[in-house]
Design a protein around this motif. Sequence first.
Motif, PDB file in Angstrom:
ATOM      1  N   LEU A  18       0.827  -1.208   0.000  1.00  0.00           N
ATOM      2  CA  LEU A  18       0.000   0.000   0.000  1.00  0.00           C
ATOM      3  C   LEU A  18       0.863   1.261   0.000  1.00  0.00           C
ATOM      4  CD1 LEU A  18      -2.728  -1.132   2.552  1.00  0.00           C
ATOM      5  CD2 LEU A  18      -2.992  -0.889   0.079  1.00  0.00           C
ATOM      6  N   VAL A  19       1.984   1.235   0.702  1.00  0.00           N
ATOM      7  CA  VAL A  19       2.890   2.384   0.720  1.00  0.00           C
ATOM      8  C   VAL A  19       3.448   2.652  -0.669  1.00  0.00           C
ATOM      9  CG1 VAL A  19       5.122   3.216   1.553  1.00  0.00           C
ATOM     10  CG2 VAL A  19       3.508   2.161   3.150  1.00  0.00           C
ATOM     11  N   TRP A  20       3.911   1.585  -1.359  1.00  0.00           N
ATOM     12  CA  TRP A  20       4.477   1.784  -2.699  1.00  0.00           C
ATOM     13  C   TRP A  20       3.417   2.287  -3.677  1.00  0.00           C
ATOM     14  CZ3 TRP A  20       8.464   2.103  -0.394  1.00  0.00           C
ATOM     15  CH2 TRP A  20       9.160   1.087   0.243  1.00  0.00           C
ATOM     16  N   ARG A  21       2.185   1.807  -3.507  1.00  0.00           N
ATOM     17  CA  ARG A  21       1.115   2.280  -4.388  1.00  0.00           C
ATOM     18  C   ARG A  21       0.790   3.749  -4.106  1.00  0.00           C
ATOM     19  NH1 ARG A  21      -0.633   1.434  -9.413  1.00  0.00           N
ATOM     20  NH2 ARG A  21      -2.900   1.666  -9.617  1.00  0.00           N
ATOM     21  N   PHE A  22       0.789   4.098  -2.832  1.00  0.00           N
ATOM     22  CA  PHE A  22       0.501   5.486  -2.454  1.00  0.00           C
ATOM     23  C   PHE A  22       1.571   6.428  -3.002  1.00  0.00           C
ATOM     24  CE2 PHE A  22       1.074   9.019   0.567  1.00  0.00           C
ATOM     25  CZ  PHE A  22      -0.188   9.612   0.484  1.00  0.00           C
ATOM     26  N   ARG A  23       2.800   5.962  -3.033  1.00  0.00           N
ATOM     27  CA  ARG A  23       3.903   6.802  -3.526  1.00  0.00           C
ATOM     28  C   ARG A  23       3.996   6.794  -5.055  1.00  0.00           C
ATOM     29  NH1 ARG A  23       9.465   5.902  -0.502  1.00  0.00           N
ATOM     30  NH2 ARG A  23       9.875   7.729  -1.809  1.00  0.00           N
ATOM     31  N   ARG A  24       3.166   5.981  -5.704  1.00  0.00           N
ATOM     32  CA  ARG A  24       3.120   5.937  -7.174  1.00  0.00           C
ATOM     33  C   ARG A  24       4.470   5.614  -7.795  1.00  0.00           C
ATOM     34  NH1 ARG A  24      -2.071   5.235  -8.722  1.00  0.00           N
ATOM     35  NH2 ARG A  24      -3.433   6.621  -7.516  1.00  0.00           N
ATOM     36  N   LYS A  28      11.936   0.997 -12.559  1.00  0.00           N
ATOM     37  CA  LYS A  28      12.894   0.267 -11.747  1.00  0.00           C
ATOM     38  C   LYS A  28      12.644   0.456 -10.249  1.00  0.00           C
ATOM     39  CE  LYS A  28      16.645   0.189 -15.149  1.00  0.00           C
ATOM     40  NZ  LYS A  28      18.054   0.558 -15.443  1.00  0.00           N
ATOM     41  N   SER A  29      12.172   1.627  -9.863  1.00  0.00           N
ATOM     42  CA  SER A  29      11.886   1.868  -8.445  1.00  0.00           C
ATOM     43  C   SER A  29      10.771   0.945  -7.961  1.00  0.00           C
ATOM     44  CB  SER A  29      11.483   3.326  -8.223  1.00  0.00           C
ATOM     45  OG  SER A  29      12.560   4.198  -8.534  1.00  0.00           O
ATOM     46  N   LEU A  30       9.746   0.787  -8.779  1.00  0.00           N
ATOM     47  CA  LEU A  30       8.652  -0.121  -8.433  1.00  0.00           C
ATOM     48  C   LEU A  30       9.144  -1.556  -8.363  1.00  0.00           C
ATOM     49  CD1 LEU A  30       5.654  -0.793  -7.982  1.00  0.00           C
ATOM     50  CD2 LEU A  30       5.388  -0.843 -10.482  1.00  0.00           C
ATOM     51  N   ASN A  31       9.959  -1.948  -9.327  1.00  0.00           N
ATOM     52  CA  ASN A  31      10.487  -3.314  -9.342  1.00  0.00           C
ATOM     53  C   ASN A  31      11.316  -3.609  -8.097  1.00  0.00           C
ATOM     54  OD1 ASN A  31       9.278  -3.700 -11.810  1.00  0.00           O
ATOM     55  ND2 ASN A  31      11.152  -3.425 -13.002  1.00  0.00           N
ATOM     56  N   ARG A  32      12.211  -2.684  -7.769  1.00  0.00           N
ATOM     57  CA  ARG A  32      13.065  -2.888  -6.594  1.00  0.00           C
ATOM     58  C   ARG A  32      12.235  -2.940  -5.309  1.00  0.00           C
ATOM     59  NH1 ARG A  32      16.804   0.672  -9.360  1.00  0.00           N
ATOM     60  NH2 ARG A  32      15.851   2.450  -8.289  1.00  0.00           N
ATOM     61  N   ALA A  33      11.287  -2.036  -5.180  1.00  0.00           N
ATOM     62  CA  ALA A  33      10.458  -2.004  -3.975  1.00  0.00           C
ATOM     63  C   ALA A  33       9.640  -3.291  -3.849  1.00  0.00           C
ATOM     64  CB  ALA A  33       9.528  -0.788  -4.014  1.00  0.00           C
ATOM     65  N   TYR A  92      10.368 -12.730 -12.083  1.00  0.00           N
ATOM     66  CA  TYR A  92       9.950 -13.011 -13.461  1.00  0.00           C
ATOM     67  C   TYR A  92       9.037 -11.898 -13.982  1.00  0.00           C
ATOM     68  CZ  TYR A  92       7.458 -15.524 -17.219  1.00  0.00           C
ATOM     69  OH  TYR A  92       6.878 -15.903 -18.407  1.00  0.00           O
ATOM     70  N   ALA A  93       8.116 -11.446 -13.134  1.00  0.00           N
ATOM     71  CA  ALA A  93       7.127 -10.454 -13.560  1.00  0.00           C
ATOM     72  C   ALA A  93       7.747  -9.099 -13.858  1.00  0.00           C
ATOM     73  CB  ALA A  93       6.052 -10.307 -12.488  1.00  0.00           C
ATOM     74  N   THR A  94       8.888  -8.792 -13.249  1.00  0.00           N
ATOM     75  CA  THR A  94       9.499  -7.486 -13.512  1.00  0.00           C
ATOM     76  C   THR A  94       9.875  -7.326 -14.981  1.00  0.00           C
ATOM     77  OG1 THR A  94      11.701  -8.309 -12.881  1.00  0.00           O
ATOM     78  CG2 THR A  94      10.370  -7.260 -11.162  1.00  0.00           C
ATOM     79  N   GLU A  95      10.337  -8.413 -15.616  1.00  0.00           N
ATOM     80  CA  GLU A  95      10.629  -8.337 -17.051  1.00  0.00           C
ATOM     81  C   GLU A  95       9.369  -8.533 -17.881  1.00  0.00           C
ATOM     82  OE1 GLU A  95      13.193 -10.555 -20.606  1.00  0.00           O
ATOM     83  OE2 GLU A  95      13.710 -10.928 -18.510  1.00  0.00           O
ATOM     84  N   GLY A 104       1.988  -1.317 -11.775  1.00  0.00           N
ATOM     85  CA  GLY A 104       1.778  -0.984 -10.369  1.00  0.00           C
ATOM     86  C   GLY A 104       0.559  -1.658  -9.794  1.00  0.00           C
ATOM     87  N   ARG A 105      -0.523  -1.726 -10.572  1.00  0.00           N
ATOM     88  CA  ARG A 105      -1.745  -2.383 -10.103  1.00  0.00           C
ATOM     89  C   ARG A 105      -1.506  -3.871  -9.892  1.00  0.00           C
ATOM     90  NH1 ARG A 105      -5.902  -1.508 -14.265  1.00  0.00           N
ATOM     91  NH2 ARG A 105      -4.963  -3.335 -15.260  1.00  0.00           N
ATOM     92  N   PHE A 106      -0.797  -4.492 -10.835  1.00  0.00           N
ATOM     93  CA  PHE A 106      -0.521  -5.928 -10.707  1.00  0.00           C
ATOM     94  C   PHE A 106       0.296  -6.203  -9.457  1.00  0.00           C
ATOM     95  CE2 PHE A 106       2.054  -9.678 -11.204  1.00  0.00           C
ATOM     96  CZ  PHE A 106       1.170 -10.610 -11.718  1.00  0.00           C
ATOM     97  N   PHE A 107       1.376  -5.450  -9.276  1.00  0.00           N
ATOM     98  CA  PHE A 107       2.252  -5.704  -8.133  1.00  0.00           C
ATOM     99  C   PHE A 107       1.567  -5.377  -6.807  1.00  0.00           C
ATOM    100  CE2 PHE A 107       5.912  -5.262 -11.227  1.00  0.00           C
ATOM    101  CZ  PHE A 107       6.291  -6.594 -11.121  1.00  0.00           C
ATOM    102  N   LEU A 108       0.648  -4.421  -6.808  1.00  0.00           N
ATOM    103  CA  LEU A 108      -0.104  -4.121  -5.590  1.00  0.00           C
ATOM    104  C   LEU A 108      -0.878  -5.352  -5.120  1.00  0.00           C
ATOM    105  CD1 LEU A 108      -1.350  -2.115  -3.499  1.00  0.00           C
ATOM    106  CD2 LEU A 108      -3.163  -1.711  -5.202  1.00  0.00           C
TER     107      LEU A 108
END
Length: 485
Positions: A18-24, A28-33, A92-95, A104-108
Amino acid sequence: MKALLLVLTVLLPIVLALVWRFRRLEGKSLNRATLCTVAAGACLAALSALLPLEGEISLRWTDMLTLSLRVDGVSRVWLLLIAVIWPGVALYATEYLEHDANPGRFFLFYTITQGVLHGLAMSGNLVTFYMFYEAMTLLTVPLVLHNMDKEAVAASIKYLIYSVIGASAALIGIFFVGAVGGTGDFAAGALTAEQLAGREGLAMGIFMAMLVGFGVKAGMFPMHGWLPTAHPVAPAPASAVLSGVITKMGVLGVIRVLYSVAGVERLRGTWVQMALLGLTTLTILMGSLLALKEKKLKKRLAYSSVSQVSYVLFGLFTMTEIGFVGAVLHVLFHSLMKNTLFMSAGSIIHKTEKTLVTEMDGLGRRMPWTYAFFTVASLGLVGIPPTGGFISKWNLAQGALATGLSVNWIGPTVLLISAILTAAYLFTVVIKGCFPGEDVKPEPNCEAGIPMLAPMAVFAALIVLLGVFSGPIISYLETLASTLL
């Protein structure tokens, strides 16, 4: 200390997602988080499973309405399974989703689901299990819906309807347990004869409904239809975890009802056992035949899951110790094998946009590592030594013979026929990809990148290594089985 660890195992992935989604976060930042969050959740799950500390957390309103988290012998297996599979598929999903419109929605939903699965595995009673079970369904619907086209919408609705029907059957059982004075607590053991006095016939029907209800998530006939509908339209990472992990949560529900609520001694030799064995053998054979007929690769693998997960249910419904060992072994090995197969299929579709088996002539030369991992997983799913699939299927066949039923030969026969059909529908893909004939023109290499290949390599290696060195796992499961039966 252990109680705090249990809470963190559930809440950390949910809160951080939820934090990563809130920060949008994007790119690469999303992948790493996401990878750091999933890895942290996996470490906590592994610690909860492996640490010998005693601990339980509960929130009580009444004896029946109590939310409880604890770790027992069964939940340890599921926690370790999630800890291995979830980070690998996330990498796997990052690539796979690098050019997706809304990763972002998928990873959330993917990351929140991890925390919910931890809660489901550690549920200490029926009410807690049901709460997390329904949350798992609601959170995985967006994974199926991700592409947002008409097919995805229809598939997600079908998945939701089937799941709600199955969960409703389980909910009826929860009401019944409360009505007869049970608490639904898994550690307390099965309902007693005194609690069911005068309601034995009704109890049998309720237990049957509960087992079939949880069997819906595992793809058991006649409520198997969501699997071949959802898998072809979902992104490959979603298909992998739906088949490799989510279906196994239905299996976990069956284990909890069979061993901790109904009681094996009460059901062994009854019409309930015969009906369940009949449904699972029918599902095994039907799924294999439909997979052989299917031309779309992901849908072929979906029908394969219908068949293979019912191997697990069949082993449980033999209600023997060796059948239980074979069933849980197949939970572990099938998860590794089917994740590898779906990720391989996703790599092929992602890099070539080819979805039909008939279009894949010569792709093994262009994607050698992907096809190598697909082949290893196929060998395991057929049950060829020394893969883990051979070990689990051997124990399943032994479990069928140990039932003492007059028709105990039917199970091993169906398993053998299904293995032959599995070889036919999987090795066809391998042969067409690697031995296409001289008339196929050479084309440039289009192999997947390291983020896709690395998880497949690890899973493929585990399929073989855990098959060769399966002794400690079998010993653990034999001890666990002796405490449950």
